[in-house]
Design an enzyme around this catalytic site. Structure first.
Site, PDB file in Angstrom:
ATOM      1  N   SER A   1       0.824  -1.215   0.000  1.00 43.55           N
ATOM      2  CA  SER A   1       0.000   0.000   0.000  1.00 43.55           C
ATOM      3  C   SER A   1       0.854   1.260   0.000  1.00 43.55           C
ATOM      4  O   SER A   1       2.087   1.184   0.079  1.00 43.55           O
ATOM      5  CB  SER A   1      -0.917   0.014   1.242  1.00 43.55           C
ATOM      6  OG  SER A   1      -0.145   0.261   2.394  1.00 43.55           O
TER       7      SER A   1
ATOM      8  N   LEU B   1       3.114   4.414  -0.168  1.00 46.70           N
ATOM      9  CA  LEU B   1       4.335   4.733  -0.912  1.00 46.70           C
ATOM     10  C   LEU B   1       4.979   3.487  -1.503  1.00 46.70           C
ATOM     11  O   LEU B   1       5.488   3.516  -2.632  1.00 46.70           O
ATOM     12  CB  LEU B   1       5.322   5.468   0.027  1.00 46.70           C
ATOM     13  CG  LEU B   1       6.663   5.831  -0.581  1.00 46.70           C
ATOM     14  CD1 LEU B   1       6.504   6.719  -1.809  1.00 46.70           C
ATOM     15  CD2 LEU B   1       7.554   6.520   0.456  1.00 46.70           C
TER      16      LEU B   1
ATOM     17  N   TYR C   1       7.470   7.076  17.097  1.00 44.47           N
ATOM     18  CA  TYR C   1       7.738   7.172  15.652  1.00 44.47           C
ATOM     19  C   TYR C   1       9.015   7.976  15.398  1.00 44.47           C
ATOM     20  O   TYR C   1       9.921   7.524  14.683  1.00 44.47           O
ATOM     21  CB  TYR C   1       6.537   7.826  14.975  1.00 44.47           C
ATOM     22  CG  TYR C   1       6.640   7.948  13.470  1.00 44.47           C
ATOM     23  CD1 TYR C   1       6.619   6.820  12.651  1.00 44.47           C
ATOM     24  CD2 TYR C   1       6.728   9.205  12.858  1.00 44.47           C
ATOM     25  CE1 TYR C   1       6.692   6.938  11.262  1.00 44.47           C
ATOM     26  CE2 TYR C   1       6.795   9.333  11.474  1.00 44.47           C
ATOM     27  CZ  TYR C   1       6.777   8.195  10.686  1.00 44.47           C
ATOM     28  OH  TYR C   1       6.852   8.319   9.303  1.00 44.47           O
TER      29      TYR C   1
ATOM     30  N   THR D   1      -1.288   8.819   2.297  1.00 44.78           N
ATOM     31  CA  THR D   1      -1.380   7.352   2.370  1.00 44.78           C
ATOM     32  C   THR D   1      -2.249   6.973   3.578  1.00 44.78           C
ATOM     33  O   THR D   1      -2.865   7.840   4.195  1.00 44.78           O
ATOM     34  CB  THR D   1       0.017   6.722   2.592  1.00 44.78           C
ATOM     35  OG1 THR D   1       0.464   7.103   3.900  1.00 44.78           O
ATOM     36  CG2 THR D   1       1.026   7.165   1.549  1.00 44.78           C
TER      37      THR D   1
HETATM   38  N1  LIG Z   1       2.564   8.917   4.850  1.00 46.74           N
HETATM   39  C1  LIG Z   1       3.395   9.844   5.330  1.00 46.74           C
HETATM   40  O1  LIG Z   1       2.985  10.979   5.658  1.00 46.74           O
HETATM   41  C2  LIG Z   1       4.839   9.535   5.475  1.00 46.74           C
HETATM   42  C3  LIG Z   1       5.322   8.235   5.448  1.00 46.74           C
HETATM   43  N2  LIG Z   1       6.647   8.012   5.638  1.00 46.74           N
HETATM   44  C4  LIG Z   1       7.151   6.642   5.653  1.00 46.74           C
HETATM   45  O2  LIG Z   1       6.809   5.976   4.465  1.00 46.74           O
HETATM   46  C5  LIG Z   1       6.803   4.563   4.702  1.00 46.74           C
HETATM   47  C6  LIG Z   1       5.577   3.950   4.052  1.00 46.74           C
HETATM   48  O3  LIG Z   1       4.426   4.356   4.752  1.00 46.74           O
HETATM   49  P1  LIG Z   1       3.053   4.748   4.025  1.00 46.74           P
HETATM   50  O4  LIG Z   1       3.005   4.202   2.669  1.00 46.74           O
HETATM   51  O5  LIG Z   1       2.863   6.177   4.228  1.00 46.74           O
HETATM   52  O6  LIG Z   1       2.020   4.007   4.973  1.00 46.74           O
HETATM   53  P2  LIG Z   1       1.007   2.764   4.734  1.00 46.74           P
HETATM   54  O7  LIG Z   1       0.382   2.519   6.054  1.00 46.74           O
HETATM   55  O8  LIG Z   1       0.137   3.017   3.570  1.00 46.74           O
HETATM   56  O9  LIG Z   1       1.970   1.567   4.352  1.00 46.74           O
HETATM   57  C7  LIG Z   1       2.754   0.936   5.295  1.00 46.74           C
HETATM   58  C8  LIG Z   1       3.285  -0.366   4.703  1.00 46.74           C
HETATM   59  O10 LIG Z   1       4.128  -0.987   5.670  1.00 46.74           O
HETATM   60  C9  LIG Z   1       3.781  -2.354   5.782  1.00 46.74           C
HETATM   61  N3  LIG Z   1       3.971  -2.783   7.172  1.00 46.74           N
HETATM   62  C10 LIG Z   1       3.514  -2.193   8.285  1.00 46.74           C
HETATM   63  N4  LIG Z   1       3.867  -2.903   9.361  1.00 46.74           N
HETATM   64  C11 LIG Z   1       4.561  -3.980   8.922  1.00 46.74           C
HETATM   65  C12 LIG Z   1       5.188  -5.082   9.555  1.00 46.74           C
HETATM   66  N5  LIG Z   1       5.155  -5.241  10.887  1.00 46.74           N
HETATM   67  N6  LIG Z   1       5.815  -6.005   8.784  1.00 46.74           N
HETATM   68  C13 LIG Z   1       5.846  -5.870   7.450  1.00 46.74           C
HETATM   69  N7  LIG Z   1       5.268  -4.840   6.785  1.00 46.74           N
HETATM   70  C14 LIG Z   1       4.638  -3.910   7.515  1.00 46.74           C
HETATM   71  C15 LIG Z   1       2.299  -2.418   5.408  1.00 46.74           C
HETATM   72  O11 LIG Z   1       2.049  -3.679   4.841  1.00 46.74           O
HETATM   73  P3  LIG Z   1       0.994  -4.768   5.441  1.00 46.74           P
HETATM   74  O12 LIG Z   1       0.097  -4.027   6.381  1.00 46.74           O
HETATM   75  O13 LIG Z   1       0.318  -5.306   4.239  1.00 46.74           O
HETATM   76  O14 LIG Z   1       1.876  -5.740   6.108  1.00 46.74           O
HETATM   77  C16 LIG Z   1       2.189  -1.330   4.344  1.00 46.74           C
HETATM   78  O15 LIG Z   1       2.455  -1.870   3.075  1.00 46.74           O
HETATM   79  C17 LIG Z   1       6.871   4.381   6.210  1.00 46.74           C
HETATM   80  O16 LIG Z   1       8.175   4.020   6.580  1.00 46.74           O
HETATM   81  C18 LIG Z   1       6.557   5.773   6.741  1.00 46.74           C
HETATM   82  O17 LIG Z   1       7.143   6.015   7.974  1.00 46.74           O
HETATM   83  C19 LIG Z   1       7.543   9.013   5.812  1.00 46.74           C
HETATM   84  C20 LIG Z   1       7.119  10.300   5.830  1.00 46.74           C
HETATM   85  C21 LIG Z   1       5.743  10.667   5.671  1.00 46.74           C
HETATM   86  C1  LIG Z   2      10.914  31.674  12.427  1.00 46.77           C
HETATM   87  C2  LIG Z   2      10.076  30.796  11.562  1.00 46.77           C
HETATM   88  C3  LIG Z   2       9.873  29.474  12.193  1.00 46.77           C
HETATM   89  C4  LIG Z   2       9.214  28.506  11.255  1.00 46.77           C
HETATM   90  C5  LIG Z   2       9.276  27.119  11.797  1.00 46.77           C
HETATM   91  C6  LIG Z   2       7.935  26.674  12.255  1.00 46.77           C
HETATM   92  C7  LIG Z   2       7.980  25.285  12.802  1.00 46.77           C
HETATM   93  C8  LIG Z   2       6.902  24.504  12.188  1.00 46.77           C
HETATM   94  C9  LIG Z   2       7.005  23.097  12.580  1.00 46.77           C
HETATM   95  C10 LIG Z   2       6.747  22.251  11.401  1.00 46.77           C
HETATM   96  C11 LIG Z   2       6.681  20.828  11.814  1.00 46.77           C
HETATM   97  C12 LIG Z   2       6.526  20.006  10.598  1.00 46.77           C
HETATM   98  C13 LIG Z   2       6.328  18.580  10.967  1.00 46.77           C
HETATM   99  C14 LIG Z   2       6.334  17.754   9.733  1.00 46.77           C
HETATM  100  C15 LIG Z   2       6.110  16.345  10.097  1.00 46.77           C
HETATM  101  C16 LIG Z   2       6.120  15.472   8.898  1.00 46.77           C
HETATM  102  O1  LIG Z   2       6.069  15.886   7.762  1.00 46.77           O
HETATM  103  O2  LIG Z   2       6.198  14.163   9.167  1.00 46.77           O
HETATM  104  C17 LIG Z   2       6.191  13.234   8.117  1.00 46.77           C
HETATM  105  C18 LIG Z   2       5.698  11.955   8.671  1.00 46.77           C
HETATM  106  O3  LIG Z   2       6.462  11.032   8.848  1.00 46.77           O
HETATM  107  C19 LIG Z   2       4.263  11.916   8.991  1.00 46.77           C
HETATM  108  O4  LIG Z   2       3.980  10.981   9.980  1.00 46.77           O
HETATM  109  P1  LIG Z   2       2.747  11.244  10.967  1.00 46.77           P
HETATM  110  O5  LIG Z   2       2.475   9.927  11.583  1.00 46.77           O
HETATM  111  O6  LIG Z   2       3.195  12.241  11.966  1.00 46.77           O
HETATM  112  O7  LIG Z   2       1.594  11.717  10.137  1.00 46.77           O
END
Ligand SMILES: NC(=O)C1=CN([C@@H]2O[C@H](COP(=O)(O)OP(=O)(O)OC[C@H]3O[C@@H](n4cnc5c(N)ncnc54)[C@H](OP(=O)(O)O)[C@@H]3O)[C@@H](O)[C@H]2O)C=CC1
Ligand SMILES: CCCCCCCCCCCCCCCC(=O)OCC(=O)COP(=O)(O)O
Length: 311
Positions: A47, A49, A193, A228
């Site tokens: 799923s 990314l 996380y 996602t």
């Molecule tokens: N979405 C966002 O905002 C962001 C995501 N990321 C990172 O991107 C990556 C992908 O996440 P994303 O696509 O967003 O999330 P999803 O929840 O859509 O996908 C997560 C995937 O990880 C797999 N997974 C979860 N737990 C396990 C496990 N215990 N063993 C094996 N597989 C597992 C799931 O597969 P299944 O459940 O089928 O096993 C699924 O395919 C992650 O590392 C996340 O931290 C980074 C920054 C931002």
């Molecule tokens: C003087 C100007 C100051 C400007 C700075 C302001 C500070 C703002 C803070 C911004 C925080 C951004 C956080 C972004 C988090 C992010 O993108 O995470 C990605 C993920 O992994 C998402 O995971 P989640 O489970 O948290 O949805």
């Protein structure tokens, strides 16, 4: 005199910015590694990314090994990819699938063997699978902190360490990990996380230096929010599912767009890529250059968000 100095400094800053821009353009234009026939392993390929990475690497002619916990969901992705390749100009391959739970590190060695059996070797390992967390540290069971660490940190490093010897032996391979901007800065109510992603960044930075001599690059990719199911699947302090599609996630970047950036980073053998908008990027600079202000902003954020769902 001051005017001349001021002008000189301005010109230097401008020249440096120009050089940096030129460098970035040249890096982008550099002919990248070809991916036709490359064996690419993607964890979390069912799923989000991971699924979009599967799409772009498959279209680039890679031989994929898709990993996840649910064989049915992986098979569905494989079916979609095979259906989409009809009429493709490029030679494409039906992906292999390997099912295992990254949180159960005892099974990772068996999974690595199965992965190697698919095509005999691995060219690119993309450690993408992960889960997120929502919660207040005061109300979070230690077991939850551990579980998130197992999936996001110990699982990926166990898989990496199980596949590395064969890469070192062939003096060829590429290790990629999807971290997060939260691997570079910690925000409130994300302790498990952010900690797992900080550990990930540190481990893979060490690894990069240690295996450079074998010609194996390490790429750490740190995205901001992506659209996602990450927040839907996040765990809370008592271990239950959060189950909410957060606004930040829903309005995040298109996962296909991020997958294309991952493909580019693999082709260019980039070392460290941040895929975030201006605000998180600014926050990252602030964390390094003016930590006291960054911490104040985080405390204020924590006060404002006092009521995460699990309180
Ligand atoms: N979405 C966002 O905002 C962001 C995501 N990321 C990172 O991107 C990556 C992908 O996440 P994303 O696509 O967003 O999330 P999803 O929840 O859509 O996908 C997560 C995937 O990880 C797999 N997974 C979860 N737990 C396990 C496990 N215990 N063993 C094996 N597989 C597992 C799931 O597969 P299944 O459940 O089928 O096993 C699924 O395919 C992650 O590392 C996340 O931290 C980074 C920054 C931002
Ligand atoms: C003087 C100007 C100051 C400007 C700075 C302001 C500070 C703002 C803070 C911004 C925080 C951004 C956080 C972004 C988090 C992010 O993108 O995470 C990605 C993920 O992994 C998402 O995971 P989640 O489970 O948290 O949805």
């Amino acid at each position: 005199m001051e005017r001349i100095m001021g002008g000189g400094v301005f010109q230097m800053v401008l020249a440096s910015a120009g050089l940096l821009l030129l460098y970035r353009i040249l890096v982008r234009l550099r002919p990248g590694t070809a991916l036709q026939d490359a064996v690419v392993v993607i964890t979390g390929g069912s799923s989000g990314l991971g699924k979009e990475c599967a799409r772009v690497f498959h279209a680039a002619g890679a031989r994929l090994v898709l990993c996840g916990r649910d064989a049915g969901r992986l098979q569905q992705v494989i079916q979609e990819l095979t259906d989409s390749s009809t009429g493709s100009q490029r030679q494409t391959y039906t992906p292999c699938r390997v099912t295992f739970d990254l949180a159960d590190t005892d099974t990772v060695d068996r999974a690595a063997e199965e992965i190697l059996k698919c095509y005999g070797h691995v060219d690119v390992l993309i450690n993408n699978a992960g889960i997120s967390y929502r919660g207040n540290i005061l109300d979070t069971n230690l077991s939850v902190q551990r579980d998130v660490m197992e999936t996001n940190y110990f699982g990926p490093i166990a898989l990496t360490q199980a596949l590395l010897p064969s890469m070192v032996q062939r003096r060829s391979g590429h290790i990629v990990v999807i971290s997060s901007v939260q691997g570079k800065m910690a925000i409130p109510y994300r302790s498990a996380y952010a900690a797992s992603k900080h550990a990930t960044q540190a481990y893979f930075d060490c690894l990069r230096a240690e295996i450079e001599r074998y010609g194996i690059p390490v790429t750490v990719i740190s995205p901001g929010y992506i659209r996602t199911s990450l927040s839907l699947n996040a765990v809370t302090g008592d271990g239950s599912k959060y189950g909410v599609l957060d606004k930040t996630t829903a309005s995040g970047r298109d996962p296909l767009d991020v997958a294309r950036a991952v493909l580019r980073a693999v082709r260019q053998r980039s070392e460290d890529v941040v895929l975030a908008g201006p605000l998180p990027s600014l926050a990252l600079y602030l964390r390094t250059l003016w930590p006291a202000l960054f911490f104040k902003l985080m405390s204020s954020r924590a006060r404002k968000e006092q009521k995460p769902k699990d309180e």
